[in-house]
Motif scaffolding. Structure first.
Motif, short mmCIF file in Angstrom:
data_model
loop_
_atom_site.label_atom_id
_atom_site.label_comp_id
_atom_site.label_asym_id
_atom_site.label_seq_id
_atom_site.Cartn_x
_atom_site.Cartn_y
_atom_site.Cartn_z
N LYS A 67 0.85 -1.20 0.00
CA LYS A 67 0.00 0.00 0.00
C LYS A 67 0.88 1.25 0.00
O LYS A 67 1.91 1.29 0.67
CB LYS A 67 -0.86 0.03 1.27
N ARG A 76 -3.03 3.65 -2.93
CA ARG A 76 -2.97 2.77 -4.08
C ARG A 76 -2.31 1.46 -3.65
O ARG A 76 -1.39 1.48 -2.83
CB ARG A 76 -2.13 3.45 -5.17
N THR A 77 -2.79 0.36 -4.24
CA THR A 77 -2.28 -0.97 -3.89
C THR A 77 -1.55 -1.58 -5.07
O THR A 77 -2.03 -1.53 -6.20
CB THR A 77 -3.45 -1.88 -3.51
N ALA A 78 -0.41 -2.21 -4.81
CA ALA A 78 0.32 -2.98 -5.83
C ALA A 78 0.39 -4.44 -5.36
O ALA A 78 0.73 -4.70 -4.21
CB ALA A 78 1.71 -2.43 -6.04
N LEU A 117 8.76 -2.35 -11.21
CA LEU A 117 7.48 -2.05 -11.88
C LEU A 117 6.57 -1.28 -10.93
O LEU A 117 5.91 -0.31 -11.32
CB LEU A 117 6.80 -3.35 -12.33
N GLU A 118 6.57 -1.70 -9.67
CA GLU A 118 5.75 -0.99 -8.68
C GLU A 118 6.22 0.45 -8.50
O GLU A 118 5.41 1.39 -8.47
CB GLU A 118 5.80 -1.74 -7.33
N ALA A 129 7.72 2.25 -10.68
CA ALA A 129 7.35 3.00 -11.88
C ALA A 129 5.88 3.40 -11.81
O ALA A 129 5.51 4.52 -12.15
CB ALA A 129 7.61 2.15 -13.13
N ALA A 130 5.02 2.48 -11.34
CA ALA A 130 3.59 2.78 -11.22
C ALA A 130 3.34 3.85 -10.17
O ALA A 130 2.45 4.68 -10.31
CB ALA A 130 2.81 1.50 -10.88
N MET A 131 4.11 3.81 -9.09
CA MET A 131 3.86 4.68 -7.93
C MET A 131 4.71 5.96 -7.96
O MET A 131 4.78 6.66 -6.96
CB MET A 131 4.13 3.90 -6.64
#
Lengths: 301, 301
Positions: free
Chosen positions: A150, A163-165, A240-241, A243-245
């Protein structure tokens, strides 16, 4: 020693209990693997009593304060989510499941929801509450690594957005159940490979799916070591997380809540991208968050 | 009807057999779930005989030509990979495992390897060979959807380079074993959601990990339909693959080898991004590739 109340962190796969004395001291800890995932609604009370019965007093009602998946729709009783932006829910929002044992009163703290983009948490909101009890003025981002990591924006004591990964769950599935498992056995680790993979994933996130199979192919063709493969898999997924966050950590004041190797890896990854986070122990803030609810209960009476 | 030879596609989880007559006609088909994954090296001959024994003639030796994971290091006998660029391996590169039954001679076709970026295939090279028997002048890219989707650049009858995406396996793990499974049950489908997810994944591939959990959260908060969730999951993963494989399809002549719903989805996705692929049936080209090896065997004698 007098028992004042009992704190419970009841997740999907396990339940942890702290028996707290009148001085705020932890008298006893216990845990079992009877998580929410394997209990029907009418089985929760028995599972709880099996852990705490020895600590109960017949002359008084001991408050039991719970957080986590125990409050999910499939849990003991549903504790409806509070919608962000809001402060982490406390005793005022807690829900009481019916219990037949007169020695306990049970209170379940709700989780948080975000309508757009859709997201939910249960348990982490109590860790956030615990963190904020010690850092009331914190303004920034909290990252809580785990099965479902989170990321939460915090300002003025409220969770603004989150946001959740699924990084931890995807890592467990790929390393335990996919074709990659053949090349990942053991417990070696390769820090340089981890850092390089973070960098690769952040530079070209779309390549993830092709890079995953390369771990297998490099094992077959070039004898890639298991420790290097595992570190690279972890780096690809955490990269990847990150990059998303990016909007969550870039230029932000970031703090990590967690423990163990996974949290150390997030700390290393975040440090590598320029966000040097302080780390707070997850167990400590869970208990602190439940303690806040106990305090609210006392303040009310 | 005289049996001329027997074609075998022996994968990790299943084995398929075609008994072929002297006119090239398929006399009988058979299959079992005794894939390479569950057989020790000394168990392959028995597993094969259980499928074909009724078709064998004591007066002659029937050639059995196999492709797939049966030639892996953990298979019946290792058939060392041929390195790209090269034509799909044929009878000249086949490896013969020891057999005790005098009625059969077994030939295993090798797979392909690529050293950089590291990649391997076993089975698809024979499908490619079968495709090329009917399209000798094909110049472009072949896409073979599946558990591990393959993309191969073909020119002048050779596989120039190739790349694997674990899309099918990741979809199976996420939809069958992750927290997302709760919201994906049933067999509904939402084509608009699939197309939108392809687009989302290609536009912002890094968001994958956060979007995955949104499927769960939208189910909990907004009652997302299972068919829509499944279509969106499929679209996110195939979209990520298309983003990774852009150099393979952008401005290229693309043909699909596959069958069933998955291949239809790849066709729809590729059509949406401007590469309108022709589709060739996978079973047909597998048999055609094995038949090419049988022809090579006859030409030699």
């Amino acid at each position: 020693m007098t028992v004042d109340w009992i704190a419970v962190d009841w997740g999907t796969s396990a339940v942890r209990v702290w028996v707290v004395g009148s001085e705020g001291d932890v008298i006893r800890r216990a845990r079992s693997d009877r998580g929410m995932g394997q209990l029907a609604p009418d089985a929760f009370e028995r599972a709880l009593l099996d852990l705490i019965e020895a600590d109960l007093d017949t002359d008084r009602v001991t408050p039991v304060i719970c957080c986590g998946m125990v409050g999910a729709r499939q849990g003991w009783v549903e504790a409806p989510y509070a919608a962000v932006p809001c402060a982490p829910p406390g005793m005022a929002e807690a829900v009481r499941p019916p219990v037949s044992d007169p020695r306990i009163s049970v209170h379940i703290l709700p989780g948080l929801r975000q309508d757009q983009p859709a997201d939910v948490m249960r348990g982490e909101e109590t860790q956030i509450a615990g963190f904020l009890s010690a850092h009331a003025d914190f303004d920034g981002v909290l990252c809580l690594p785990g099965t479902h990591a989170k990321w939460a924006r915090i300002s003025a004591g409220e969770v603004v957005s989150f946001r959740t990964a699924m990084t931890g769950e995807v890592f467990a599935l790929l390393s335990g159940s996919s074709v990659l498992r053949h090349g990942l056995a053991g417990d070696g680790w390769d820090d340089a490979a981890f850092r390089a993979a973070i960098d690769d994933a952040m530079t070209a996130p779309a390549q993830l799916t092709a890079r995953l199979f390369s771990l297998r192919a490099e094992g077959l063709l070039h004898g890639l070591e298991a420790g290097t493969a595992r570190a690279r898999l972890s780096g690809l997924l955490i990269g990847l997380e990150l990059a998303a966050m990016r909007p969550y950590w870039l230029g932000q004041n970031v703090a990590l809540i967690g423990e163990g190797g996974l949290t150390e890896r997030y700390a290393a990854a975040l440090t590598a991208v320029g966000a040097a986070p302080a780390v707070t122990d997850a167990t400590r803030v869970t208990l602190a968050g439940l303690t806040r609810a106990r305090r609210q209960m006392k303040d009310k009476t």
